[in-house]
Design an enzyme around this catalytic site. Structure first.
Site, PDB file in Angstrom:
ATOM      1  N   GLU A 125       1.094  -1.515   0.171  1.00 31.15           N
ATOM      2  CA  GLU A 125       0.309  -0.160  -0.256  1.00 31.15           C
ATOM      3  C   GLU A 125       0.640   1.262  -0.017  1.00 31.15           C
ATOM      4  O   GLU A 125       1.556   1.408   0.927  1.00 31.15           O
ATOM      5  CB  GLU A 125      -1.157   0.004   1.243  1.00 31.15           C
ATOM      6  CG  GLU A 125      -1.507   1.313   1.145  1.00 31.15           C
ATOM      7  CD  GLU A 125      -2.153   1.530   3.491  1.00 31.15           C
ATOM      8  OE1 GLU A 125      -3.117   2.332   2.982  1.00 31.15           O
ATOM      9  OE2 GLU A 125      -2.273   0.032   3.314  1.00 31.15           O
ATOM     10  N   ASP A 132      -0.975  -0.972   5.888  1.00 31.05           N
ATOM     11  CA  ASP A 132      -1.124  -0.651   7.290  1.00 31.05           C
ATOM     12  C   ASP A 132      -2.058  -1.175   7.846  1.00 31.05           C
ATOM     13  O   ASP A 132      -3.368  -1.435   8.091  1.00 31.05           O
ATOM     14  CB  ASP A 132      -1.451   1.411   6.678  1.00 31.05           C
ATOM     15  CG  ASP A 132      -0.107   1.520   6.295  1.00 31.05           C
ATOM     16  OD1 ASP A 132       0.797   0.655   5.814  1.00 31.05           O
ATOM     17  OD2 ASP A 132      -0.455   2.787   5.758  1.00 31.05           O
ATOM     18  N   ASP A 166      -4.556  -0.136   9.466  1.00 32.08           N
ATOM     19  CA  ASP A 166      -5.576   1.138   9.863  1.00 32.08           C
ATOM     20  C   ASP A 166      -6.854   0.730   9.278  1.00 32.08           C
ATOM     21  O   ASP A 166      -6.660   0.015   8.840  1.00 32.08           O
ATOM     22  CB  ASP A 166      -5.154   2.539   9.807  1.00 32.08           C
ATOM     23  CG  ASP A 166      -4.470   2.694   7.816  1.00 32.08           C
ATOM     24  OD1 ASP A 166      -4.818   2.006   7.781  1.00 32.08           O
ATOM     25  OD2 ASP A 166      -3.516   3.363   8.045  1.00 32.08           O
ATOM     26  N   ASP A 224      -7.704   2.511   6.853  1.00 30.16           N
ATOM     27  CA  ASP A 224      -8.003   2.564   5.521  1.00 30.16           C
ATOM     28  C   ASP A 224      -6.676   0.943   4.631  1.00 30.16           C
ATOM     29  O   ASP A 224      -7.358   0.594   3.414  1.00 30.16           O
ATOM     30  CB  ASP A 224      -6.861   3.505   5.077  1.00 30.16           C
ATOM     31  CG  ASP A 224      -7.729   4.879   4.751  1.00 30.16           C
ATOM     32  OD1 ASP A 224      -8.753   4.241   4.592  1.00 30.16           O
ATOM     33  OD2 ASP A 224      -7.098   6.231   4.323  1.00 30.16           O
TER      34      ASP A 224
END
Length: 645
Positions: A430, A504, A506, A508
């Site tokens: 990402e 990641d 998180d 997103d």
């Protein structure tokens, strides 16, 4: 043997004394994977299914209408039915009770005698005896002939004679067993896995009620009078159906019974689940081939007859009729011929023509009586055909572009130097920041890096040509080398032995990971089934105390490390914690040490244990309906352990 050979020092001997002769039970315990697939979760749950299948066979024969399955506190399982009960009289040749033979002799059973069972799934006759052999202990109670008969076993060996322990006016079989911990890696049953299979069996047998009871006494009851029509509704409950009720087709030819339920929805995926004698034939077979041919022919003929294709400038293909189709195909065959021991593909040639004729006849009548449904479905099919044509043109443009480039690979791909797929890995990363760290930290010889810019297209809500217009998806397809589409995808052309999704921790990152998994599941499922897709597990924390630095992968591990550090520096040295919100926050060396080094990293392999359940999850998370997605998140949020919000 020559004198020289026999006098060779330390030479291993090979004579009659080296030949081991194992009886059936010993062989099962020595080679359990030959009979149940593996000794992990799949094989463990297979034990339950073998016993339940015996009760299902009684249902198919018309003698049983309930199965009670209890998970017991001691780790054992009890399965009870109200069928005829396993015979207990003395076998004329073996001079033993039929019950003991069924439970202890491989290949003993009533499935081979068509006078006892006209239709059966357990055709190999190894079910109950294999379960018994792989159990620490097993007990069977048979109610028949006015008495309750009992026998107990230890690792497949009878501990007593078959004996009457009471009287009864009921009939049926009650089997209890505890998996042997010396055989299985883990002997803890998963209720959710069991429920998925029991629900499936209840859909396929409308006359049957199945009760699943857990260790706390909570009951799940499955009984679907609508049978496989309710199965289709359940599968599509997160989608918008194009018709009010599924089309139900049934018929019988030459002792083969056929039931099919189907409907079209607003999605762009196909979901066809096929069964033979309640066995999930996930590789399809002749029954599925017959259904597809009849569906295409009948819909095409009805559309031509009603002048619904006059403005379409391209011809319809069989693939055009798959878009948005959900179907359940269930056939009962007296002598099924399965390809392989795993029974995942039906080979009976006569079944194809039987299914074809039944579908042709009944579907044509239905469409004649429901012209509105026909028009709606054909509009859907025409849209799929136009999308297919647009996708073909997009593929041609992609090929031309690749031909003009020297390697045909995307420019953003940092490839590895060796070209042996089995030893190569592709990290789909990402963002450019994480991609930069990964490129610097990797082992260039076998690790390739493909950074993605933002989120890829949600393929759950996009047709094929829209996908092929998406730059990120095109980049992934080019990098993998497998090509794309029903007729062109080739898993043997995959350029990497491992495809590793690294995002990641998180919201997103979780979204991007889900989008990628949706793409692979919907359009390259063979990669998942081949065990090629993985999820990287970067650490969440770096805990420091003086020169001591340790990584933590979850909150519990972080707390444990902090407590350990405080004890070793006696509470005087300060402890600092760094939370990694993104992969880009780690320098190349840290990323290599924690997440990319094969010697120390932790990867999660993506698998599909239950295709129907996976379909449900992806349609819930990525589909148009909001309410099911909200309900799913609310129900499962408590299980999240690695998400930064």
């Amino acid at each position: 043997m020559s004198e020289t050979q026999s006098s060779t020092p330390n030479a291993p001997t090979y004579a009659a004394t080296n030949i081991q002769i194992l009886d059936g039970i010993q062989h099962v315990r020595k080679r359990p994977a030959m009979y149940i697939g593996d000794v992990h979760s799949r094989g463990l749950h297979h034990l339950i299914y073998e016993i339940v299948d015996n009760s299902i066979d009684e249902t198919l024969a018309g003698y049983n209408d309930i199965i009670d399955l209890s998970l017991n506190e001691d780790g054992s399982v009890t399965v009870t039915d109200n069928g005829r009960g396993i015979p207990v009289d003395i076998h004329p040749e073996k001079k033993k009770s039929a019950l003991e033979l069924v439970m202890t002799v491989i290949g003993a059973g009533g499935k081979f005698d068509k006078g006892a069972y006209k239709v059966s799934g357990g055709l190999h006759g190894v079910g109950a005896s294999v379960v018994n052999a792989l159990s620490e202990w097993c007990e069977v109670e048979v109610s028949r002939d006015g008495k309750i008969w009992f026998q107990r076993y230890h690792q497949g060996v009878p501990q007593c004679e078959v004996q009457a322990i009471g009287e009864t006016d009921k009939t049926g079989t009650k089997t209890s067993f505890k998996p042997d911990a010396s055989i299985f890696k883990n002997t803890e049953f998963r209720k959710d896995v069991i429920i998925d299979r029991m629900r499936e069996l209840a859909f396929l047998n409308s006359q049957l009620k199945i009760v699943v009871r857990d260790t706390e006494g909570v009951e799940d009851i499955f009984h679907f009078e609508g049978g496989i029509s309710e199965f289709v509704k359940y599968t599509d409950h997160n989608r918008i159906s194009l018709v009010k009720e599924p089309v139900f087709i049934s018929g019988e030819r030459d002792t083969t019974m056929v039931e099919i339920a189907l409907q079209y929805n607003d999605s762009y995926q196909e979901n066809v689940f096929s069964y033979v004698n309640n066995i999930n034939t996930h590789e399809g077979g002749t029954h599925v081939t017959g259904f597809r041919k009849a569906l295409t022919r009948t819909l095409n003929a009805s559309a031509q007859k009603n002048d619904l294709l006059k403005n379409l400038k391209i011809s319809l293909s069989g693939d055009d009729f798959k878009e948005g189709l959900t179907a359940v195909i269930s056939v009962k065959v007296a002598e099924p011929q399965f390809e392989g021991q795993t029974k995942t593909k039906l080979g009976n040639s006569e079944t194809q023509s039987i299914v074809e004729s039944i579908v042709n006849e009944h579907l044509a009548d239905y469409l004649e009586s429901n012209p509105g449904v026909l028009k709606t479905v054909i509009e859907k099919v025409k849209g799929a055909a136009l999308s297919r044509e647009a996708a073909r043109k997009a593929k041609e443009l992609t090929r031309r572009k690749s031909a003009l480039e020297s390697s045909g690979l995307p420019g953003k791909l940092a490839d590895c130097s060796i070209n042996d797929p089995e030893h190569c890995e592709l990290y789909i990363v990402e963002g450019d920041s994480a991609g930069g760290s990964a490129k610097q930290g990797r082992d260039r010889s076998f690790q390739a890096i493909l950074p993605l810019k933002g989120k890829i297209l949600n393929v759950e809500k996009a047709r094929l040509h829209k996908m092929l217009e998406n730059e990120e998806i095109k980049t992934i397809i080019l990098a993998l080398g497998t090509s794309f589409g029903v007729d062109e995808f080739a898993v043997d052309k995959l350029r990497y032995g491992k495809i590793i999704i690294m995002t990641d921790a998180d919201v997103d990152g979780a979204h991007i990971r889900t989008l990628l998994l949706t793409f692979f599941f919907r359009h390259m499922r063979e990669l998942i089934e081949a065990g090629k897709v993985f999820i990287a597990q970067p650490p969440l924390y770096l805990v420091k105390s003086g020169r001591d630095q340790r990584y933590a992968w979850d909150d519990d591990e972080r707390t444990s490390i902090i407590e350990s550090m405080k004890k070793q520096q006696k509470g005087k040295a300060s402890v600092s914690v760094q939370r990694y919100k993104g992969l880009g926050e780690m320098n190349p060396e840290q990323l290599w040490n924690t997440t990319m080094d094969p010697e120390h990293r932790s990867l999660l392999q993506v698998t599909v244990e239950n295709a129907m359940e996976a379909d449900q999850i992806f349609s819930t998370l990525m589909g148009d309906k909001v309410d099911p997605r909200r309900d799913f998140i609310e129900k499962n949020a408590r299980y999240v352990r690695r998400l930064d919000v």
